[in-house]
Design a protein around this motif. Structure first.
Motif, PDB file in Angstrom:
ATOM      1  N   ASP A  56     101.659  30.706  63.142  1.00 61.89           N
ATOM      2  CA  ASP A  56     101.184  31.992  62.633  1.00 61.89           C
ATOM      3  C   ASP A  56     102.302  32.905  62.156  1.00 61.89           C
ATOM      4  O   ASP A  56     102.028  34.023  61.695  1.00 61.89           O
ATOM      5  N   HIS A  57     103.566  32.475  62.318  1.00 59.14           N
ATOM      6  CA  HIS A  57     104.720  33.294  61.960  1.00 59.14           C
ATOM      7  C   HIS A  57     104.673  34.644  62.679  1.00 59.14           C
ATOM      8  O   HIS A  57     104.970  35.697  62.094  1.00 59.14           O
TER       9      HIS A  57
ATOM     10  N   ASN B 141      94.180  31.733  68.365  1.00 62.24           N
ATOM     11  CA  ASN B 141      95.334  32.218  69.135  1.00 62.24           C
ATOM     12  C   ASN B 141      95.350  31.704  70.571  1.00 62.24           C
ATOM     13  O   ASN B 141      96.094  32.185  71.406  1.00 62.24           O
ATOM     14  N   GLY B 142      94.513  30.728  70.869  1.00 59.96           N
ATOM     15  CA  GLY B 142      94.470  30.167  72.219  1.00 59.96           C
ATOM     16  C   GLY B 142      93.406  29.090  72.293  1.00 59.96           C
ATOM     17  O   GLY B 142      92.804  28.712  71.279  1.00 59.96           O
ATOM     18  N   LEU B 143      93.182  28.582  73.495  1.00 57.48           N
ATOM     19  CA  LEU B 143      92.243  27.487  73.669  1.00 57.48           C
ATOM     20  C   LEU B 143      90.811  27.986  73.803  1.00 57.48           C
ATOM     21  O   LEU B 143      90.549  28.998  74.456  1.00 57.48           O
ATOM     22  N   GLY B 144      89.893  27.254  73.199  1.00 57.24           N
ATOM     23  CA  GLY B 144      88.478  27.563  73.301  1.00 57.24           C
ATOM     24  C   GLY B 144      87.805  26.702  74.346  1.00 57.24           C
ATOM     25  O   GLY B 144      88.437  25.828  74.967  1.00 57.24           O
ATOM     26  N   PRO B 145      86.491  26.889  74.574  1.00 53.67           N
ATOM     27  CA  PRO B 145      85.775  26.145  75.608  1.00 53.67           C
ATOM     28  C   PRO B 145      85.829  24.630  75.421  1.00 53.67           C
ATOM     29  O   PRO B 145      86.066  23.884  76.375  1.00 53.67           O
ATOM     30  N   VAL B 146      85.596  24.167  74.201  1.00 50.34           N
ATOM     31  CA  VAL B 146      85.684  22.730  73.940  1.00 50.34           C
ATOM     32  C   VAL B 146      87.137  22.275  73.967  1.00 50.34           C
ATOM     33  O   VAL B 146      87.465  21.200  74.480  1.00 50.34           O
TER      34      VAL B 146
ATOM     35  N   LEU C 255      91.315  36.109  79.069  1.00 57.73           N
ATOM     36  CA  LEU C 255      92.349  37.141  79.082  1.00 57.73           C
ATOM     37  C   LEU C 255      93.447  36.890  78.055  1.00 57.73           C
ATOM     38  O   LEU C 255      93.831  37.786  77.299  1.00 57.73           O
ATOM     39  N   SER C 256      93.982  35.677  78.041  1.00 61.93           N
ATOM     40  CA  SER C 256      95.214  35.429  77.279  1.00 61.93           C
ATOM     41  C   SER C 256      95.116  34.321  76.244  1.00 61.93           C
ATOM     42  O   SER C 256      96.064  34.084  75.502  1.00 61.93           O
TER      43      SER C 256
END
Length: 263
Positions: free
Chosen positions: A78-79, A183-188, A61-62
């Motif tokens: 990312d400014h 833009n966020g955390l991945g599975p690993v 989601l986020s």
């Protein structure tokens, strides 16, 4: 991702984070808990697994920031500061919901703990004016379930400890943990971040309890202040700024290091 997805994801994820993280603190601390006295290893790994569960749940989601310091670092990287209030709002609300759920899950244990004369003192111990004032000002006997506090109260050292711990966390997220969109955390990244949180807890958690997350500390501290807990003591508001300001500074420094050294 939409603003509503971000807010809902961060609220759910941070609620799970605090439910499981605060839950292990309650399990280790409270009278009549089967895990009472399990110690610092249980807390460190409990928080690590809390991060793992929360990230995997909310990432679709986020992006599973779950931490205002991480959100700030990504905004600096990312400014792009447009979604900062949405992330922070969801994180604070989720932290408050999670802390409330810990109270619900351990309701009987809280009552048994806070009505035990060996813990809160005998009859009349809380009745004098000085005792009441001291209790309202100081950290109460169960505040550590909700938020952090220093072993040695030195504002500069405590702030630096939180800054250092957060730099380690956020650098790990930025260099190893991000998803393909960045833009966020991945599975690993979820697993890496969880292990880093365990490492920070074991290595750097001793001085302050390693908040390394403003929402993780502030939201539950507000809940502690509001809950109808008997003999709960104070919420230690004189210290509350440290685990908010320290991680935000740490996140900003980590983003600066990343932009200079890795980007």
């Amino acid at each position: 991702m939409s603003s509503s997805d971000i807010f809902i994801g961060e609220t759910i994820g941070t609620a799970i984070l605090i439910l499981l993280g605060g839950g292990v603190c309650a399990a280790v601390t409270l009278k009549a808990s089967k895990a009472r006295g399990a110690g610092w290893l249980a807390i460190a790994f409990g928080w690590g697994f809390a991060v793992l569960t929360a990230v995997y749940t909310s990432a679709p989601l986020s992006g599973a920031h779950l931490n205002p310091a991480v959100t700030l670092a990504l905004a600096i990287k990312d400014h792009d500061y447009g979604n900062l209030p949405v992330y922070w709002g969801g994180q604070l609300l989720g932290a408050m919901i999670g802390a409330t759920l810990v109270w619900v899950a351990y309701l009987g244990q809280f009552h048994a703990h806070l009505t035990d004369q060996e813990i809160v003192g005998g009859p009349g111990a809380q009745d004098t004016v000085k005792a009441v004032e001291a209790a309202e000002a100081a950290a109460g006997p169960v505040l550590g379930i909700f938020s952090t506090g220093p072993e040695i109260r030195n504002a500069v050292q405590n702030l630096l400890t939180e800054i250092i711990g957060t730099i380690v966390l956020v650098l790990a997220v930025l260099t190893q943990g991000l998803n393909n969109e960045g833009n966020g955390l991945g599975p690993v990244g979820a697993l890496i971040t969880a292990l880093v949180v365990v490492s920070i807890g074991l290595s750097l958690g001793g001085p302050t309890g390693y908040a390394i997350n403003p929402a993780r500390d502030l939201g539950p501290r507000i809940v502690h202040a509001l809950l109808p807990l008997p003999n709960k003591g104070g919420s230690d508001w004189s210290y509350a700024w440290v685990p908010v300001v320290g991680p935000l500074i740490g996140g900003a420094i980590a983003a600066g290091i990343y932009n200079v050294a890795f980007a």
